[in-house]
Scaffold this motif. Structure first.
Motif, mmCIF file in Angstrom:
data_model
loop_
_atom_site.group_PDB
_atom_site.id
_atom_site.type_symbol
_atom_site.label_atom_id
_atom_site.label_comp_id
_atom_site.label_asym_id
_atom_site.label_seq_id
_atom_site.Cartn_x
_atom_site.Cartn_y
_atom_site.Cartn_z
ATOM 1 N N VAL A 115 132.648 22.097 148.987
ATOM 2 C CA VAL A 115 132.520 20.692 149.378
ATOM 3 C C VAL A 115 133.825 19.944 149.111
ATOM 4 N N LEU A 118 136.734 20.983 151.465
ATOM 5 C CA LEU A 118 136.555 20.378 152.783
ATOM 6 C C LEU A 118 136.855 18.882 152.734
ATOM 7 N N ARG A 122 139.606 16.698 154.860
ATOM 8 C CA ARG A 122 139.142 15.749 155.875
ATOM 9 C C ARG A 122 139.463 14.305 155.486
ATOM 10 N N ARG A 125 142.448 12.388 157.039
ATOM 11 C CA ARG A 125 142.508 12.084 158.465
ATOM 12 C C ARG A 125 142.411 10.583 158.776
ATOM 13 N N TRP A 128 137.077 5.949 159.407
ATOM 14 C CA TRP A 128 135.748 6.046 158.800
ATOM 15 C C TRP A 128 135.467 7.444 158.264
ATOM 16 N N GLU A 129 136.037 8.426 158.918
ATOM 17 C CA GLU A 129 135.836 9.800 158.423
ATOM 18 C C GLU A 129 136.385 9.936 157.012
ATOM 19 N N ALA A 132 133.985 8.464 154.538
ATOM 20 C CA ALA A 132 132.816 9.314 154.270
ATOM 21 C C ALA A 132 133.181 10.439 153.301
ATOM 22 N N TRP A 133 134.346 11.069 153.511
ATOM 23 C CA TRP A 133 134.732 12.189 152.637
ATOM 24 C C TRP A 133 135.161 11.706 151.265
ATOM 25 N N ALA A 135 133.702 9.247 149.824
ATOM 26 C CA ALA A 135 132.394 9.048 149.181
ATOM 27 C C ALA A 135 131.858 10.375 148.632
ATOM 28 N N VAL A 136 132.080 11.456 149.379
ATOM 29 C CA VAL A 136 131.660 12.787 148.907
ATOM 30 C C VAL A 136 132.377 13.133 147.605
#
Lengths: 191, 248
Positions: A115, A118, A122, A125, A128-129, A132-133, A135-136
């Motif tokens: 996780v 990745l 990511r 980039r 918004w992407e 999100a990552w 946040a991960v």
């Protein structure tokens, strides 16, 4: 970026399923400090394949299969390095510094590594992407921090019984992911 | 108290105790000879009192002590190597359980300690029938696994053998010794086979009857686990990230 068949992910996931399904195999592969000190050294890195209940296996394998497939499919080439560090480091660490830890198993270190590896790629980039990552990554860090801070107060379940989670296994996964990510960056950088 | 006994009787240990019974008939059918080694007699000589077993508390991972109860008669002296071989085979069965982290085989020579009788009283209910027709040799072995603090028999596995007598008055002693050894081997093999079944049944029983057993985990038992909440969050956020990446 060239898409790749998720060979590492499928091999490890399949191995974990087989270890859980075949009677006696778990006991032969689990981290068992007593047996390691008697010479059964392979347990140092086979422990991640061992799970203590079907739910333990399900969630660990689901996350690993999902993240690992995405990593390999998207062509991040040093996933093997992240997995190797996540598999070897916990066993060696427990053997050297955690003499009270007698039995350990679980794929979540590798899942965390997949996780994070990745997410690190990511998150570069933008847009918004990236959010999100990020946040991960924050979620993973928060989980590890809470587990480490509360000293085993967060429990997973083995059947009807809870068992203590080892945040150090997840930290090892993060370290493996960071190592693989840094090597990726260095290899891409112009000499 | 010596280390093996601490292991065997500590709250974290299961005692895996073997007790063997062998019967050898003499040349004439009415002149039967029976010998046994009894766990109860050995552990609590002269003290028999019924106790009510409580709920076993299994604190994982388990340490298992394995011992062969000495015979109460000099006539019943099994070969030490054969006993250790059997104990090794039983150890291997226990090693197949992931939550057993250590198995201590306690040699018969160390299986003597005056402190044992003060620990608990046991009553084992069971019947062991030893038949002896002419010079037949019947051997019955029993591996019993006890949770010492709760005084509860967790499970047991028997092994039996019946060797038909071939001895003549000339070679009686020698043949009976050979038959006794063969009986030991056969009964051991049957015991190990039954132990596999009993272990599987016990694991199933623990899962199906959680009120019958209290299971906790020591600090020394841990796992790498994500759990459902974090797993779902990671998958949702990761999926969202990948979806957003495809759109841009």
């Amino acid at each position: 970026m060239k898409k790749r068949f998720p060979f590492v992910t499928l091999s490890v996931t399949l191995a974990a399923l087989v270890v859980y399904a075949v009677p006696g195999l778990s006991a032969w592969l689990v981290y068992n400090r007593t047996e390691i000190l008697r010479g059964e050294w392979w347990r140092l890195f086979t422990a991640p394949l061992v799970h203590f209940s079907s739910s333990h296996l399900f969630w660990d394998a689901l996350v690993f299969a999902g993240a690992g497939t995405a990593v390999e499919w998207l062509g991040y080439r040093r996933f093997w390095l992240a997995c190797t560090v996540a598999a070897f480091l916990p066993g060696l660490y427990y053997l050297a510094f955690k003499p009270h830890l007698l039995v350990y198993g679980g794929l979540s270190g590798l899942s965390t590594g997949a996780v994070v590896y990745l997410a690190l790629h990511r998150a570069k980039r933008g847009g918004w992407e990236s959010a999100a990552w990020t946040a991960v990554l924050v979620l993973v860090a928060a989980k590890i921090a809470v587990e480490a801070g509360l000293h085993h107060a967060i429990f997973a379940r083995a059947g009807a019984q809870p068992f203590p989670v080892l945040p150090s296994a997840h930290i090892a996964g993060c370290l493996g992911a960071c190592a693989a990510f840094i090597v990726d960056l260095l290899k891409k950088s112009p000499a | 108290m010596t280390r093996p006994w601490r292991l065997l009787f500590s709250s974290v240990a299961l005692g895996a105790v073997l007790f063997a019974f062998a019967g050898c008939a003499g040349l004439f059918g009415n002149n039967k000879v029976q010998h046994s080694s009894s766990l109860v007699d050995y552990l609590y000589p002269g003290k028999r009192q019924k106790v009510k077993p409580s709920i076993p508390h299994l604190d994982l991972p388990l340490s298992v002590g394995l011992a062969f109860v000495p015979a109460n008669t000099r006539d019943l002296q099994f070969n030490e190597k054969a006993k250790m071989d059997l104990m090794d085979r039983i150890s291997k069965e226990f090693k197949k359980i992931p939550f057993v982290h250590d198995i201590q085989v306690i040699p018969t020579a160390q299986y003597t300690n005056e402190g044992v009788s003060s620990l608990a009283y046991w009553t084992i209910v069971g019947a062991w029938i030893v038949r002896g027709e002419k010079n037949d040799t019947d051997t019955l072995m029993d591996a019993a696994v006890f949770d010492i603090p709760s005084r509860k028999l967790l499970f047991r596995a028997p092994g039996t053998s019946e060797i038909k007598g071939k001895a003549t008055p000339v070679n009686l002693d020698k043949q009976l010794r050979v038959d006794s050894e063969a009986g030991f081997r056969e009964a051991s093999a049957a015991l190990v086979k039954n132990l596999q079944t009993s272990l599987d049944a016990f694991k199933k029983k623990v899962k199906e009857q959680p009120k019958e057993y209290v299971i906790t985990h020591k600090e020394g038992y841990g796992g790498g686990a994500l759990g459902p909440v974090v797993s779902i969050l990671l998958l949702v956020l990761g999926g969202l990230g990948l979806w957003l990446g495809r759109r841009t």
